[in-house]
Design a protein around this motif. Sequence first.
Motif, PDB file in Angstrom:
ATOM      1  N   VAL A 593       0.806  -1.226   0.000  1.00 32.77           N
ATOM      2  CA  VAL A 593       0.000   0.000   0.000  1.00 32.77           C
ATOM      3  C   VAL A 593       0.840   1.277   0.000  1.00 32.77           C
ATOM      4  O   VAL A 593       0.342   2.327  -0.397  1.00 32.77           O
ATOM      5  CB  VAL A 593      -0.991   0.066   1.191  1.00 32.77           C
ATOM      6  N   PRO A 595       2.434   4.467  -0.782  1.00 33.88           N
ATOM      7  CA  PRO A 595       2.450   5.220  -2.037  1.00 33.88           C
ATOM      8  C   PRO A 595       3.857   5.668  -2.439  1.00 33.88           C
ATOM      9  O   PRO A 595       4.045   6.170  -3.538  1.00 33.88           O
ATOM     10  CB  PRO A 595       1.580   6.452  -1.732  1.00 33.88           C
ATOM     11  N   GLY A 620       4.973   9.858   6.034  1.00 34.12           N
ATOM     12  CA  GLY A 620       4.180   9.942   7.255  1.00 34.12           C
ATOM     13  C   GLY A 620       2.683   9.971   7.060  1.00 34.12           C
ATOM     14  O   GLY A 620       1.973  10.618   7.816  1.00 34.12           O
ATOM     15  N   CYS A 621       2.168   9.273   6.045  1.00 32.60           N
ATOM     16  CA  CYS A 621       0.724   9.287   5.830  1.00 32.60           C
ATOM     17  C   CYS A 621       0.001   8.327   6.765  1.00 32.60           C
ATOM     18  O   CYS A 621      -1.151   8.530   7.116  1.00 32.60           O
ATOM     19  CB  CYS A 621       0.373   8.965   4.387  1.00 32.60           C
ATOM     20  N   GLY A 622       0.692   7.240   7.153  1.00 37.47           N
ATOM     21  CA  GLY A 622       0.082   6.304   8.092  1.00 37.47           C
ATOM     22  C   GLY A 622      -0.805   5.260   7.449  1.00 37.47           C
ATOM     23  O   GLY A 622      -1.501   4.517   8.152  1.00 37.47           O
ATOM     24  N   LEU A 623      -0.786   5.184   6.126  1.00 40.08           N
ATOM     25  CA  LEU A 623      -1.612   4.180   5.446  1.00 40.08           C
ATOM     26  C   LEU A 623      -1.202   2.769   5.870  1.00 40.08           C
ATOM     27  O   LEU A 623      -2.044   1.894   6.084  1.00 40.08           O
ATOM     28  CB  LEU A 623      -1.466   4.367   3.932  1.00 40.08           C
ATOM     29  N   ASN A 625       0.058   1.893   8.680  1.00 42.29           N
ATOM     30  CA  ASN A 625      -0.366   1.680  10.068  1.00 42.29           C
ATOM     31  C   ASN A 625      -1.801   1.149  10.109  1.00 42.29           C
ATOM     32  O   ASN A 625      -2.111   0.185  10.812  1.00 42.29           O
ATOM     33  CB  ASN A 625      -0.245   3.016  10.813  1.00 42.29           C
ATOM     34  N   ALA A 626      -2.667   1.783   9.316  1.00 44.80           N
ATOM     35  CA  ALA A 626      -4.060   1.346   9.307  1.00 44.80           C
ATOM     36  C   ALA A 626      -4.202  -0.007   8.626  1.00 44.80           C
ATOM     37  O   ALA A 626      -5.139  -0.757   8.886  1.00 44.80           O
ATOM     38  CB  ALA A 626      -4.921   2.383   8.591  1.00 44.80           C
ATOM     39  N   THR A 627      -3.268  -0.344   7.740  1.00 41.34           N
ATOM     40  CA  THR A 627      -3.348  -1.582   6.968  1.00 41.34           C
ATOM     41  C   THR A 627      -2.809  -2.784   7.744  1.00 41.34           C
ATOM     42  O   THR A 627      -3.335  -3.892   7.625  1.00 41.34           O
ATOM     43  CB  THR A 627      -2.560  -1.424   5.653  1.00 41.34           C
ATOM     44  N   LEU A 635       2.818   4.661  13.054  1.00 41.72           N
ATOM     45  CA  LEU A 635       3.242   5.989  12.606  1.00 41.72           C
ATOM     46  C   LEU A 635       3.616   6.809  13.829  1.00 41.72           C
ATOM     47  O   LEU A 635       2.761   7.080  14.684  1.00 41.72           O
ATOM     48  CB  LEU A 635       2.118   6.671  11.826  1.00 41.72           C
TER      49      LEU A 635
END
Lengths: 652, 154
Positions: A593, A595, A620-623, A625-627, A635
């Motif tokens: 995921v 990017p 540092g978007c944290g995608l 982390n959520a995934t 993050l």
Amino acid sequence: MRIGVFVCQCGTNIASTVDTERVAQEVKKLPDVVYTTTYMYTCSEPGQQEIQRAIEEHNLQGVVVAACSPRMHEPTFRRAVEKAGLNRYMFEMANIREHVSWVSNDREANTKKAIELVRMAVAKLRFNQPLFPSRVAINKRVMVIGGGVAGIQAALDCADAGLDVVLVERRTSIGGKMAQLDKTFPTIDCSSCILGPKMVDVAQKENITLHAYSEIESVSGYVGNFAVRVRKKATYVDWKACTGCGVCMEKCPSRKVPDEFNEGLSFTRAINIPFPQAIPKKATINRSYCIYFTKGKCGICAKVCPAKAIRYDMTDEVVTEEVGAIIVATGYDLFDPSAYGEYGAGQYRDVITGIQYERILSASGPFGGHIKRPSDGREPKDVVFIACVGSRDASVGRPYCSGVCCMYIAKQAILTKDHIPNSRSYVFYMDIRSPAKNYDEFVRRAQEEYGVQYIRGRVGKIYPRGDRLVVQGMDTLLGIQVEVEADLVVLATGIEASRGARELAEKLHISYDQYGFFMENHPKLRPVETNTAGIYLAGVCQGPKDIPASVAQGSAAAAKVLALFARDTIETSPQVASVTERACIACGKCIEVCPYGAIRWKELKGGVRKAEVITTVCQGCGLCNATCPPKAIQLQHATDNQILAEIEELCA
Amino acid sequence: MEEREKTKNNTEMRILGFLCNWCSYGGADTAGVSRLKQPTDLRIIRIPCTGRMDPLFAFKALISGADGVLVSGCHPKDCHYSVGNLYARRRFEVLKDFLPFLGIESDRFHYTWVSASEGQRWQEVVTEFSRRIHELGRNPGFDMNTNLVNSEAR
């Protein structure tokens, strides 16, 4: 943890609708909070000193400031706590101004809301960890997108400072809208005489690479290290060989090609150099009119070209430019006046736009600088100008002021009188906006010295009478209907965002407003920075403005780039993802995921793999982390524990 | 706890907002700067991107007694991180379908896109969502003893 809370009154901005004293008292009761106070202006120097004093005196380990938006002053306060020896990430802000005091007058509800927001900030702060930035090298090349006057100024300033500059222009020549203008207000300077030398400078600077007839394909990377793919569109002429002699243009048999530079008032050839001062002065074949391309045979230009530069088999070429910063100066387009059916633009040939009139006035224009009507070539005696065509009119979706039309109408009316001394000019206007240096004097000169008649009111209808046009409107000052018989009507079409602006913004990951103008970081204090680090704005792409303002912004953007490039490395935010290896189940979802390609496999002993974050690439978007199923990747500064602590504080 | 009781009496609802730093948090700031008046129920948590929004956060809030959860990010194609909001959108769609299985009305969760310039749109979003939550009333919360599958889910 020993936490201090500072509740800002922001003068009366917060204090008038939030009981800041009560906020301070209430949060004093929270566990870990050892010190609270209110302050008139916490961001002021004494306010920051107060924070530093309290950190030392009360041995604080974390600080919460309840004040304005963190988008406003988080960097300010981070620096302040850092000066007192705290890590800058041991700091949180509660936004009790933009999100509380300014959006409701209910003092009781606001106070309660402010208390809760501070409680949430404290709850998060308990989980904060000191973080330390790393540094990456800066690629000290800059790209300027758009070769109008703003982009030219930015490119020249950067080049003068010794930077390598890549200038990308969509059209076949730089110069932008200013190159099309005849004279400029309020000095009546000849536009091409002041712009021309700058364009030549661009061509002659060895450290400027010019990609004309090129568009941005994609942008990757981040501040200090962008990679931009540029599509160089096929010109069907080898520009290295082309000398700009113009023989091809003379001999080209396809002669009915609407001349874009002259705003469709004249014809050019299928192979053409857009205007005499063009930079680069090279020929380009317009495929849709070229007989070779449409009928499959001709080839006259190839036969006559002394440099043998014609390449019918040329294709688009995509080049990748690596730069450390990008200045966006993509300019604007003009409102299509056919939205106003009553003005008859497109229906009556002698109803023209302001930019068309510029071309008519110009010595390099369709009529060699003689004012003639497009319909019959007759010299007009009565000229009507209509202001605010696609400006300040919500009914056509353009409620904003274009800012330049009042001035260019005055200029064009003055020039009309200069060209045709016995002519009469009329201006239908809503209000006259002339706020800059020498501007109002200029409009007065048009009225008093040149006898231009200003009629305050809108035009209701334009219709033909004989070979003339009747302009019917209202004089709202006299309260009467007026009717003017005109030979020529000039519509002061307003400024709108450049076609393709939104698509470009999406490629650059910068924001745009509802009209397609690019968003600056702060409307007053950071006018040329975007929300994306390393990308700057100049000129009308940010919002309507005139030439002096565009030039100033071009220089301002260049100054920002130079400041960025003054160091060899750039600090990267430590708010990046981080992997707890023993929790990582090596599913690879984070890698999929991300990017930015910022996560890779790390091979451990015995063929074991774990995810690893490349901290200088992570944005540092944290995608991830959520995934991540086992939440092994977190993050920093927005960990699950930190966000859940905020939720629990509010909901528990 | 005391604070919470007072809230109930004032009929203010417990609404949590998760806003991405780049677009919607800025949009909420823009609304504030423009003094666009809004209901006071909402408490905003700043996240870097809606892609950071773990559905767990919404669950956690709603089963702990929040009456509504609002998530807002950059418009699709305008994400500061390119694609974060697209991943988020898929998760939120699944989340909405899943909430009724916990006995939580899916209307208590809403996600939308608001750019940093759209202060007025933010005002409308907050006003509308607050109105919706007031209409739904108090979230009874999640109770282990009640039947997990309620009528809405079936």
